[in-house]
Design a protein around this motif. Structure first.
Motif, PDB file in Angstrom:
ATOM      1  N   CYS A  29      -0.990   3.865  -6.732  1.00 16.57           N
ATOM      2  CA  CYS A  29      -1.442   5.229  -6.465  1.00 16.57           C
ATOM      3  C   CYS A  29      -2.657   5.625  -7.299  1.00 16.57           C
ATOM      4  O   CYS A  29      -3.104   6.774  -7.234  1.00 16.57           O
ATOM      5  CB  CYS A  29      -0.300   6.215  -6.720  1.00 16.57           C
ATOM      6  SG  CYS A  29       1.071   6.059  -5.558  1.00 16.57           S
ATOM      7  N   ARG A  69       9.828   8.319  -6.696  1.00 16.45           N
ATOM      8  CA  ARG A  69       9.424   9.101  -5.514  1.00 16.45           C
ATOM      9  C   ARG A  69       8.307  10.073  -5.870  1.00 16.45           C
ATOM     10  O   ARG A  69       7.363  10.262  -5.103  1.00 16.45           O
ATOM     11  CB  ARG A  69      10.630   9.852  -4.941  1.00 16.45           C
ATOM     12  CG  ARG A  69      11.643   8.980  -4.220  1.00 16.45           C
ATOM     13  CD  ARG A  69      12.696   9.849  -3.540  1.00 16.45           C
ATOM     14  NE  ARG A  69      13.677   9.073  -2.812  1.00 16.45           N
ATOM     15  CZ  ARG A  69      14.909   8.809  -3.242  1.00 16.45           C
ATOM     16  NH1 ARG A  69      15.291   9.272  -4.445  1.00 16.45           N
ATOM     17  NH2 ARG A  69      15.749   8.107  -2.526  1.00 16.45           N
ATOM     18  N   SER A  72       5.105   8.235  -6.192  1.00 15.35           N
ATOM     19  CA  SER A  72       4.648   7.777  -4.881  1.00 15.35           C
ATOM     20  C   SER A  72       4.002   8.888  -4.073  1.00 15.35           C
ATOM     21  O   SER A  72       3.158   8.626  -3.210  1.00 15.35           O
ATOM     22  CB  SER A  72       5.831   7.194  -4.091  1.00 15.35           C
ATOM     23  OG  SER A  72       6.375   6.067  -4.743  1.00 15.35           O
ATOM     24  N   ARG A  73       4.391  10.122  -4.332  1.00 19.82           N
ATOM     25  CA  ARG A  73       3.822  11.266  -3.617  1.00 19.82           C
ATOM     26  C   ARG A  73       2.579  11.838  -4.312  1.00 19.82           C
ATOM     27  O   ARG A  73       1.919  12.717  -3.756  1.00 19.82           O
ATOM     28  CB  ARG A  73       4.863  12.390  -3.501  1.00 19.82           C
ATOM     29  CG  ARG A  73       5.946  12.143  -2.477  1.00 19.82           C
ATOM     30  CD  ARG A  73       6.749  13.417  -2.257  1.00 19.82           C
ATOM     31  NE  ARG A  73       7.841  13.207  -1.332  1.00 19.82           N
ATOM     32  CZ  ARG A  73       7.709  13.189  -0.002  1.00 19.82           C
ATOM     33  NH1 ARG A  73       6.525  13.368   0.536  1.00 19.82           N
ATOM     34  NH2 ARG A  73       8.759  12.996   0.774  1.00 19.82           N
ATOM     35  N   SER A  74       2.285  11.359  -5.490  1.00 23.78           N
ATOM     36  CA  SER A  74       1.249  11.990  -6.306  1.00 23.78           C
ATOM     37  C   SER A  74      -0.165  11.603  -5.900  1.00 23.78           C
ATOM     38  O   SER A  74      -1.126  12.145  -6.428  1.00 23.78           O
ATOM     39  CB  SER A  74       1.475  11.656  -7.782  1.00 23.78           C
ATOM     40  OG  SER A  74       2.675  12.253  -8.234  1.00 23.78           O
ATOM     41  N   GLU A  76      -2.700  11.495  -2.650  1.00 18.37           N
ATOM     42  CA  GLU A  76      -2.772  12.104  -1.319  1.00 18.37           C
ATOM     43  C   GLU A  76      -2.726  11.072  -0.198  1.00 18.37           C
ATOM     44  O   GLU A  76      -2.183  11.336   0.874  1.00 18.37           O
ATOM     45  CB  GLU A  76      -4.056  12.936  -1.206  1.00 18.37           C
ATOM     46  CG  GLU A  76      -4.065  14.164  -2.113  1.00 18.37           C
ATOM     47  CD  GLU A  76      -5.374  14.918  -2.054  1.00 18.37           C
ATOM     48  OE1 GLU A  76      -6.334  14.383  -1.465  1.00 18.37           O
ATOM     49  OE2 GLU A  76      -5.430  16.036  -2.600  1.00 18.37           O
ATOM     50  N   SER A  78      -1.319   8.044  -0.322  1.00 14.47           N
ATOM     51  CA  SER A  78      -0.279   7.032  -0.536  1.00 14.47           C
ATOM     52  C   SER A  78       0.656   6.925   0.666  1.00 14.47           C
ATOM     53  O   SER A  78       1.059   7.924   1.250  1.00 14.47           O
ATOM     54  CB  SER A  78       0.544   7.378  -1.781  1.00 14.47           C
ATOM     55  OG  SER A  78       1.674   6.528  -1.876  1.00 14.47           O
ATOM     56  N   THR A  79       0.986   5.678   1.033  1.00 11.39           N
ATOM     57  CA  THR A  79       1.987   5.434   2.080  1.00 11.39           C
ATOM     58  C   THR A  79       3.189   4.698   1.486  1.00 11.39           C
ATOM     59  O   THR A  79       3.930   4.026   2.214  1.00 11.39           O
ATOM     60  CB  THR A  79       1.388   4.617   3.237  1.00 11.39           C
ATOM     61  OG1 THR A  79       0.847   3.380   2.726  1.00 11.39           O
ATOM     62  CG2 THR A  79       0.294   5.387   3.946  1.00 11.39           C
ATOM     63  N   LEU A  81       5.914   5.821   0.498  1.00 12.20           N
ATOM     64  CA  LEU A  81       7.168   6.343   1.053  1.00 12.20           C
ATOM     65  C   LEU A  81       7.192   6.243   2.569  1.00 12.20           C
ATOM     66  O   LEU A  81       8.023   6.865   3.231  1.00 12.20           O
ATOM     67  CB  LEU A  81       7.376   7.795   0.611  1.00 12.20           C
ATOM     68  CG  LEU A  81       7.661   7.996  -0.885  1.00 12.20           C
ATOM     69  CD1 LEU A  81       7.772   9.472  -1.220  1.00 12.20           C
ATOM     70  CD2 LEU A  81       8.924   7.259  -1.303  1.00 12.20           C
ATOM     71  N   GLU A  88       9.869   6.867   6.179  1.00 13.05           N
ATOM     72  CA  GLU A  88      10.332   7.452   4.924  1.00 13.05           C
ATOM     73  C   GLU A  88      11.853   7.375   4.825  1.00 13.05           C
ATOM     74  O   GLU A  88      12.403   7.088   3.755  1.00 13.05           O
ATOM     75  CB  GLU A  88       9.870   8.903   4.792  1.00 13.05           C
ATOM     76  CG  GLU A  88      10.278   9.528   3.455  1.00 13.05           C
ATOM     77  CD  GLU A  88       9.640  10.877   3.201  1.00 13.05           C
ATOM     78  OE1 GLU A  88       9.993  11.499   2.180  1.00 13.05           O
ATOM     79  OE2 GLU A  88       8.799  11.313   4.002  1.00 13.05           O
TER      80      GLU A  88
END
Length: 207
Positions: A29, A69, A72-74, A76, A78-79, A81, A88
């Motif tokens: 990320c 998680r 992983s979301r941090s 923009e 990112s895939t 998840l 997802e």
């Protein structure tokens, strides 16, 4: 880029494999993740509940999978998840599989190796190994027609990989691993990934 624009600090025990997982996710990320080692004896029982923990600009995140998680979301783009709600859900299913199915028998097999437990019942050890072999068989079948578990490389691959890494290093011999052809191919793909290999270094497996 990081959508929160923040400094991230992970508090972890020295040599905790989870820190490597977090570093891999942060690398994928492109996050700046700092690792702070905490000695277990300094905080007693209360510290046990708080490590690992991730300090962010918004506050603190606890629990390993919640941290992964969040990381992983941090980013923009990112895939990790998955790239849609179905993927997802699949990623989350694999995380639950590790937590509910793999972790306990893995601990039964690994704790004596690390002298966390001095003595483990032979029956429990035998059953744990059978359980892991069954789980590896399931994983092998799931990888029959795919390179990664869910689409491209995701948090599912990273988490499952780290859940069996030490088992392949210390418990399962080369002969025992050869049964799981698809798992071995996937394992090599994950371990040699450009975001994974520099962090985990050379992977020496049990002969």
């Amino acid at each position: 880029s990081c959508q929160f624009g923040m400094a991230l600090t992970l508090s972890s025990y020295p040599s905790d494999p989870f820190a490597l997982q977090a570093k891999v996710v942060a690398s994928l990320c492109k996050l700046d993740l700092q690792i702070v080692n905490v000695e277990a004896h300094n905080g007693g029982a209360s510290l046990m509940k708080e490590v690992p923990s991730l300090n962010t600009a918004q506050g603190t995140v606890w629990e390993p999978f919640a941290i992964l998680r969040f990381l992983s979301r941090s980013a923009e783009d990112s895939t990790l998840l998955g790239s849609n709600p179905f993927e997802e859900a699949q990623v989350n299913s694999w995380l639950e599989w590790v937590k509910n199915e793999v972790n306990l028998p893995a601990q039964v097999l690994l704790y004596p190796h690390y002298d966390v437990l001095k003595k483990v019942d032979d029956g429990a050890t035998s059953q744990a190994k059978q359980d892991i072999q069954t789980l590896l068989g399931h994983l092998n079948s799931q990888l029959e027609a795919r390179e990664y578990l869910v689409g491209n490389l995701t948090l599912a691959d990273i988490t499952v990989f780290f859940s069996i890494l030490e088992l392949f290093q210390h418990i399962f011999s080369k002969e025992e691993r050869e049964t799981y052809t698809n798992v071995n191919k996937w394992f090599e793909a994950v371990s040699s990934h450009p975001a994974v290999s520099p962090i985990i270094g050379a992977v020496n497996l049990k002969d």
